[in-house]
Scaffold this active site. Structure first.
Site, short mmCIF file in Angstrom:
data_model
loop_
_atom_site.label_atom_id
_atom_site.label_comp_id
_atom_site.label_asym_id
_atom_site.label_seq_id
_atom_site.Cartn_x
_atom_site.Cartn_y
_atom_site.Cartn_z
N TYR A 161 -62.44 -69.97 30.86
CA TYR A 161 -63.89 -70.19 30.86
C TYR A 161 -64.33 -70.64 32.24
O TYR A 161 -63.71 -71.52 32.84
CB TYR A 161 -64.29 -71.26 29.82
CG TYR A 161 -65.18 -70.67 28.76
CD1 TYR A 161 -66.51 -70.32 29.06
CD2 TYR A 161 -64.71 -70.40 27.49
CE1 TYR A 161 -67.32 -69.74 28.12
CE2 TYR A 161 -65.52 -69.81 26.53
CZ TYR A 161 -66.83 -69.48 26.85
OH TYR A 161 -67.64 -68.90 25.92
N ARG A 169 -65.63 -51.68 32.08
CA ARG A 169 -66.98 -51.81 31.53
C ARG A 169 -67.56 -53.14 32.00
O ARG A 169 -67.02 -54.21 31.70
CB ARG A 169 -66.96 -51.79 30.01
CG ARG A 169 -66.25 -50.60 29.42
CD ARG A 169 -66.62 -50.40 27.98
NE ARG A 169 -67.92 -49.79 27.91
CZ ARG A 169 -68.13 -48.49 28.12
NH1 ARG A 169 -67.14 -47.68 28.38
NH2 ARG A 169 -69.35 -48.00 28.06
N GLU A 173 -68.10 -70.94 33.38
CA GLU A 173 -69.56 -70.93 33.51
C GLU A 173 -69.97 -71.47 34.88
O GLU A 173 -69.43 -72.47 35.35
CB GLU A 173 -70.20 -71.76 32.40
CG GLU A 173 -70.13 -71.07 31.05
CD GLU A 173 -70.84 -71.85 29.95
OE1 GLU A 173 -71.34 -72.96 30.22
OE2 GLU A 173 -70.88 -71.33 28.82
N THR A 212 -74.05 -50.41 36.38
CA THR A 212 -72.82 -50.59 35.62
C THR A 212 -71.66 -50.37 36.59
O THR A 212 -71.84 -49.81 37.67
CB THR A 212 -72.69 -49.57 34.47
OG1 THR A 212 -72.77 -48.26 35.03
CG2 THR A 212 -73.81 -49.75 33.45
N LYS A 216 -69.14 -46.19 35.28
CA LYS A 216 -69.50 -44.76 35.25
C LYS A 216 -68.88 -44.07 36.47
O LYS A 216 -67.67 -44.09 36.59
CB LYS A 216 -71.01 -44.62 35.11
CG LYS A 216 -71.50 -45.27 33.79
CD LYS A 216 -73.00 -45.21 33.56
CE LYS A 216 -73.36 -45.97 32.28
NZ LYS A 216 -74.83 -45.99 32.06
N ASP A 218 -81.96 -48.87 39.46
CA ASP A 218 -80.86 -48.91 38.50
C ASP A 218 -79.97 -47.71 38.78
O ASP A 218 -80.29 -46.58 38.40
CB ASP A 218 -81.43 -48.87 37.08
CG ASP A 218 -80.34 -48.92 36.01
OD1 ASP A 218 -79.15 -48.76 36.36
OD2 ASP A 218 -80.68 -49.11 34.83
C1 LIG Z 1 -75.60 -46.81 31.24
C2 LIG Z 1 -76.88 -47.32 31.75
C3 LIG Z 1 -77.31 -48.64 31.50
C4 LIG Z 1 -76.68 -49.54 30.49
O1 LIG Z 1 -75.40 -49.83 30.59
P1 LIG Z 1 -74.57 -50.43 29.34
O2 LIG Z 1 -73.37 -50.93 30.03
O3 LIG Z 1 -74.34 -49.30 28.41
O4 LIG Z 1 -75.39 -51.51 28.73
C5 LIG Z 1 -78.45 -49.09 32.13
N1 LIG Z 1 -79.15 -48.28 32.93
C6 LIG Z 1 -78.81 -47.01 33.16
C7 LIG Z 1 -79.64 -46.17 34.06
C8 LIG Z 1 -77.68 -46.48 32.57
O5 LIG Z 1 -77.35 -45.21 32.76
#
Ligand SMILES: *Cc1c(COP(=O)(O)O)cnc(C)c1O
Length: 421
Positions: free
Chosen positions: A56, A237, A58, A228, A231, A202
């Site tokens: 932990y 993740r 925080e 993220t 991807k 994003d």
């Molecule tokens: C995949 C994605 C997210 C969210 O990610 P999670 O890890 O699934 O919560 C947010 N914004 C965009 C543009 C995404 O493609």
């Protein structure tokens, strides 16, 4: 002192171990084209499966609420420093549990409930967390949503500017989940500056392409960058938020203590490994190859009469409108899955069908590029897809089964990290 050996998963829980093995085999044998997925390296897998999960912590490095942070502080600092160096950002927060909570932290940092947020509408390629109606972000805030132009499939900056001038959003999101074209961060920044909004890029889908120099960077244009890590960036993740110096404090406070408790330190370690990998010259080649594969596949699909939203791709992602093939996205995706080709059904802009049975499929080349496929393989991939869609229309299961065998055969020559038959 006798310390008993730690039983491996397969002896401790054979039932669960068998399920994991089955999933590994499935991932090994199928052409994984879900645009948001990838294969992490053996090193990332190892880092995420460690004793760091026991801890932990925080707070932030040097400012924790629990003792025993001698090592974890170094792990998190390493991840933060690598993120800043890789993207050239002033500040990085590597604690968000995933992309959606990372975006929620942005709302908490810059908006009060009921404030106006602007983002791309979900059916146009935006993400749920950019203010879509069913999301908390669309229910607790006041969303205004932009589209893409019907004729081109591209963002229309006259529309974006008009909407921003009229609605005065406090935050503008650019980026999304089904955008096959380059995002013009400078154009969004100009609009955001004019209306005094915080610009959030994003880059969840394209972070690996940005890191590898295959997509322009939002650094210098966006105030805040959310992404993220799992991807195209090919990490575990998780998520990160990169910011300017001015936005660092509100974002850090929003992530912790605003939204989350203890960070997932095993994930932070995996992120650090992935960032190290993404800083190597080989990753630049990977990012370029992802785009080359997507372009080659887009050209092959077009040649076979598939109708691509925006006419093609600049990145890892292709969005196909199947209307011309007389099949819905869902039955097509299900048939392709039986043919060993894994992707998802997806709405296309101005879709006339329902969201649970839309007109399109979305696919990406990040995972198959990790397996080592090249543009020379794309004519075969497109041919399989075409054949499978035709077979689906005729309920021709034997053809789908035959394609699955051929896919397995091709992939048997391309090793998968973390998998041993
Ligand atoms: C995949 C994605 C997210 C969210 O990610 P999670 O890890 O699934 O919560 C947010 N914004 C965009 C543009 C995404 O493609």
């Amino acid at each position: 002192m006798h310390v008993p050996p730690i039983p491996s998963l397969s002896s401790a829980d054979p039932q669960l171990a068998e399920l994991i093995h089955a999933e590994a085999a499935r991932q090994h044998d199928s052409l994984r084209m879900i645009a948001s997925e990838n294969y992490v390296s053996q090193a990332v897998l190892e880092a995420t499966g460690t004793v760091l999960t026991n801890k932990y912590s925080e707070g932030y490095a040097g400012r924790r609420y629990y003792e025993g942070q001698q090592v974890v502080d170094q792990v998190e600092t390493l991840a933060v420093d690598r993120a800043k160096a890789l993207f050239g950002a002033a500040h990085a927060n590597v604690q968000p549990y995933s992309g959606s909570p990372a975006n929620l932290a942005v709302y908490l940092a810059f908006l009060a409930p009921g404030d106006t947020v602007m983002g791309m509408a979900l059916p146009m390629g935006g993400h749920l967390t950019h203010g879509w109606s069913v999301s908390a972000t669309g229910r607790w805030f006041r969303p205004v949503q932009y589209s893409v132009a019907r004729a081109t499939g591209l963002v229309d900056f006259d529309e974006v500017r008009d909407l921003a001038r009229r609605e005065r959003p406090k935050v503008i999101f650019c980026g999304g989940t089904a955008i096959p074209r380059t995002i013009d961060f400078a154009a969004f920044a100009e609009v955001a500056r004019e209306v005094g909004a915080v610009l959030v890029a994003d880059i969840a889908h394209i972070a690996g392409l940005v890191a590898g120099g295959a997509h322009p960077s939002p650094v210098g244009h966006a105030d805040v960058i959310t992404t993220t890590t799992h991807k195209t960036l090919r990490g575990p993740r998780g998520a990160m938020i990169l910011t300017t110096e001015e936005c660092a404090k509100p974002i850090d406070k929003a992530v912790f203590p605003g939204l989350q408790g203890g960070p997932h330190n095993h994930t932070t370690a995996g992120i650090a490994v992935a960032l190290h990998e993404a800083a190597q010259p080989a990753f630049r080649e990977y990012a370029a190859q992802v785009v080359a594969n997507a372009r080659a596949l887009a050209a092959e699909l077009t040649g076979r009469g598939f109708d691509l939203v925006s006419g093609g791709t600049d990145n890892h992602l292709v969005l196909v409108d199947l209307t011309s093939k007389q099949i819905g996205g869902k039955p097509a995706a299900q048939a392709l899955d039986r043919a060993g080709i894994e992707l998802n059904y997806n709405t296309v802009p101005y879709d006339t069908r329902k969201p649970f049975d839309p007109s399109g499929i979305r696919l990406g080349t990040a995972a198959l590029t990790t397996r080592g496929l090249t543009p020379a393989d794309m004519p075969q991939v497109a041919a399989w897809m075409d054949e499978a869609v035709t077979a689906a229309l005729k309920d021709d299961e034997p053809t789908l089964g035959r394609i699955a065998g051929e896919v397995r055969d091709l992939l048997s020559r391309h090793p998968m990290p973390g998998y041993a038959a």
